[in-house]
Write an enzyme that holds these catalytic residues in place. Sequence first.
Site, mmCIF file in Angstrom:
data_model
loop_
_atom_site.group_PDB
_atom_site.id
_atom_site.type_symbol
_atom_site.label_atom_id
_atom_site.label_comp_id
_atom_site.label_asym_id
_atom_site.label_seq_id
_atom_site.Cartn_x
_atom_site.Cartn_y
_atom_site.Cartn_z
ATOM 1 N N HIS A 1 -39.922 4.185 -46.461
ATOM 2 C CA HIS A 1 -41.055 5.033 -46.090
ATOM 3 C C HIS A 1 -42.189 4.993 -47.106
ATOM 4 O O HIS A 1 -43.352 4.908 -46.707
ATOM 5 C CB HIS A 1 -40.632 6.474 -45.825
ATOM 6 C CG HIS A 1 -41.720 7.241 -45.153
ATOM 7 N ND1 HIS A 1 -41.993 7.116 -43.799
ATOM 8 C CD2 HIS A 1 -42.675 8.071 -45.626
ATOM 9 C CE1 HIS A 1 -43.040 7.859 -43.483
ATOM 10 N NE2 HIS A 1 -43.473 8.443 -44.573
ATOM 11 N N TYR B 1 -46.918 3.998 -47.381
ATOM 12 C CA TYR B 1 -48.034 4.491 -48.194
ATOM 13 C C TYR B 1 -48.503 3.440 -49.189
ATOM 14 O O TYR B 1 -49.658 3.482 -49.637
ATOM 15 C CB TYR B 1 -47.635 5.804 -48.870
ATOM 16 C CG TYR B 1 -47.440 6.870 -47.832
ATOM 17 C CD1 TYR B 1 -48.534 7.476 -47.223
ATOM 18 C CD2 TYR B 1 -46.168 7.208 -47.384
ATOM 19 C CE1 TYR B 1 -48.367 8.407 -46.218
ATOM 20 C CE2 TYR B 1 -45.986 8.144 -46.383
ATOM 21 C CZ TYR B 1 -47.102 8.736 -45.803
ATOM 22 O OH TYR B 1 -46.926 9.653 -44.794
ATOM 23 N N HIS C 1 -46.017 2.755 -32.738
ATOM 24 C CA HIS C 1 -46.537 3.545 -33.866
ATOM 25 C C HIS C 1 -46.744 2.667 -35.091
ATOM 26 O O HIS C 1 -47.774 2.737 -35.773
ATOM 27 C CB HIS C 1 -45.562 4.681 -34.189
ATOM 28 C CG HIS C 1 -45.785 5.296 -35.536
ATOM 29 N ND1 HIS C 1 -46.859 6.116 -35.796
ATOM 30 C CD2 HIS C 1 -45.095 5.200 -36.701
ATOM 31 C CE1 HIS C 1 -46.814 6.505 -37.068
ATOM 32 N NE2 HIS C 1 -45.761 5.953 -37.634
ATOM 33 N N PHE C 2 -45.767 1.839 -35.377
ATOM 34 C CA PHE C 2 -45.817 0.949 -36.533
ATOM 35 C C PHE C 2 -47.026 0.021 -36.454
ATOM 36 O O PHE C 2 -47.708 -0.234 -37.449
ATOM 37 C CB PHE C 2 -44.512 0.142 -36.553
ATOM 38 C CG PHE C 2 -44.286 -0.653 -37.791
ATOM 39 C CD1 PHE C 2 -43.843 -0.036 -38.941
ATOM 40 C CD2 PHE C 2 -44.489 -2.025 -37.806
ATOM 41 C CE1 PHE C 2 -43.621 -0.768 -40.094
ATOM 42 C CE2 PHE C 2 -44.267 -2.763 -38.947
ATOM 43 C CZ PHE C 2 -43.826 -2.132 -40.105
ATOM 44 N N HIS C 3 -47.309 -0.468 -35.244
ATOM 45 C CA HIS C 3 -48.445 -1.380 -35.082
ATOM 46 C C HIS C 3 -49.793 -0.655 -35.163
ATOM 47 O O HIS C 3 -50.803 -1.282 -35.486
ATOM 48 C CB HIS C 3 -48.329 -2.155 -33.767
ATOM 49 C CG HIS C 3 -47.372 -3.306 -33.855
ATOM 50 N ND1 HIS C 3 -46.011 -3.156 -33.735
ATOM 51 C CD2 HIS C 3 -47.587 -4.643 -34.065
ATOM 52 C CE1 HIS C 3 -45.426 -4.340 -33.871
ATOM 53 N NE2 HIS C 3 -46.358 -5.260 -34.070
ATOM 54 N N ARG D 1 -36.366 -1.015 -28.518
ATOM 55 C CA ARG D 1 -37.020 -2.008 -29.361
ATOM 56 C C ARG D 1 -35.984 -3.019 -29.841
ATOM 57 O O ARG D 1 -34.780 -2.860 -29.630
ATOM 58 C CB ARG D 1 -37.698 -1.329 -30.552
ATOM 59 C CG ARG D 1 -36.778 -0.555 -31.484
ATOM 60 C CD ARG D 1 -37.561 -0.020 -32.658
ATOM 61 N NE ARG D 1 -36.750 0.826 -33.526
ATOM 62 C CZ ARG D 1 -36.985 0.979 -34.824
ATOM 63 N NH1 ARG D 1 -37.986 0.345 -35.391
ATOM 64 N NH2 ARG D 1 -36.229 1.774 -35.556
ATOM 65 N N ARG D 2 -36.473 -4.060 -30.495
ATOM 66 C CA ARG D 2 -35.625 -5.086 -31.110
ATOM 67 C C ARG D 2 -34.767 -5.853 -30.098
ATOM 68 O O ARG D 2 -33.732 -6.387 -30.469
ATOM 69 C CB ARG D 2 -34.698 -4.463 -32.168
ATOM 70 C CG ARG D 2 -35.395 -3.908 -33.393
ATOM 71 C CD ARG D 2 -34.345 -3.423 -34.374
ATOM 72 N NE ARG D 2 -34.936 -2.983 -35.624
ATOM 73 C CZ ARG D 2 -34.603 -1.859 -36.259
ATOM 74 N NH1 ARG D 2 -33.697 -1.063 -35.746
ATOM 75 N NH2 ARG D 2 -35.177 -1.547 -37.395
#
Length: 552
Positions: free
Chosen positions: A227, A231, A378-380, A443-444
């Site tokens: 995580h 950042y 979200h990640f993208h 996913r995946r």
Amino acid sequence: METNTKQALPIDRRDATLVLAHVLLAFVALLLGGIAGVLQGLVRGGLITLPSGIGYYQLLTAHGVLMALIFTTYFIIGFMLSGVAKTTGGRLLPLSRKLGWIGYVLMTAGTVIGTIFILLNKATVLYTFYAPMQASPWFYIALVLVVAGSWMSGIAMFHNYRQWKKTNRGKLSPLFAFMAVVTMIMWMVATVGVALEIILQLIPWSFGWVERVNVMLSRTLFWFFGHPLVYFWLLPAYICWYVVIPKVIGGKMFSDALARLSFLLFLLFSIPVGFHHQLMEPGISDFWKYLQVVLTMMVVIPSLMTAFSLFATFERTGREKGAQGLFGWFKMLPWKDVRFFAPFMGMLIFIPAGAGGIINASNQVNAVVHNTLWVTGHFHLTVATTVALTFFGITYWLIPSITGRTLTARMHKLGIAQTIIWAVGMFFMSGSMHTAGLFGSPRRTAFTTYQDHPDAVFWMPYHVAMAVGGTILFIGVVLMVYNVVALLRAPKGYTEYPLAEVAETAEQTPRLFERWGVWISLVVILILVAYSVPMMDMVNNPVPGSKPFVTW
């Protein structure tokens, strides 16, 4: 003309070479990762079939590692080395420059070795390289080299910063250098977790020296790093937003103190939050998950502080230029300047990205979207849009600035076109991912209709839309790489390294913000509170452990 160009470079030419080496390798990784990504999307949408010898999950691993880890890390280090050099005297000290090159060599060796083993299908363990899936030990060794190289570059930044402080006693350090130090402290603390996981668990296990691995401990150590990694991507983008964008739009920074405080809060609250990625896993008590979810939500505070500071800067600058009415300042922003437009689009898209992050970190709602395409969407939005577009915007002034080139009107137009293409592609891809995830699409996974199950058939149009979006994004990747090459061949001349001054009306920055012992001690205390008891339990009461799985 050549002499004037040399004199006008913002940093020492030797440092510019080091920075450029990092930035160019970052875009090589972007291109390779983009090729893997578009193929992956087309397979998932059922539009192509891969030739024998190339696996879907092999592409997934290559895409994730090259774009999320390698592209970002190289670009961040190159960008921050340039800013530290610029703001602490115009050059890196000899030791810092040497450490920077050692770090570059180590990272490049790790990148080459890791990529080779992914292409050989010996490391198809996905982006998170989760145990009990087992890669070749040389893949894990490659990751250690990448992390060790990044530490060398971090120490180089610390050395330059420390020497500047020694020779400028009593003065407030340059904001860029301060932010770079915070970012690298966070990175080096966070990577301790993944280093311990790889060195003490995965390498001995993959060499066959031990039979089993404690999966719960392994995943906890990974997310201790995983995580804060988010950042590590975001804070350099924030550096651009706080320090560069005000100068680009012709204004001044709203507040130095607010910027430093926001970074210190990110340092405090970005590390002890890994359990919110493990909310669905057994073996961790609800109390510790709850505590880390609370700490996760604390990160919303510096994010909102950043949003307030940026839009205050935009409005103040617009009104100084004569803007009238409630939103007249919005029209005064330099929309045709790609140095502003690309990062601004990243800022705008970070609004839904941040909202999605709150959902992912909320226990009850996370149960709905966990392990679905929602998470991938979200990640993208975060790293592949907010961070990537900001890095692209930085590139349009960083390369010309350190190479003595000028950004032409044509390059502005190409850059704006690339930004729009990227945003449109991500709208299709990430939007489809979010929607399909809400309908339960996992996913995946490679293309499958689960024997024509009605739910899976219903998901397929969204998977096709994802493939369309991925194809548009790949066009954006190619155009960005073309733009980078064009920047290297742009007309010679002077390009400013844009660093904003602080507004005269800003409050004075408290000296407490540079008492590193206080802040690092608080980081250690928060980590001990959040992790010591649950991790001691994992060590003292270990699960039976797992033998390796190689499913490809």
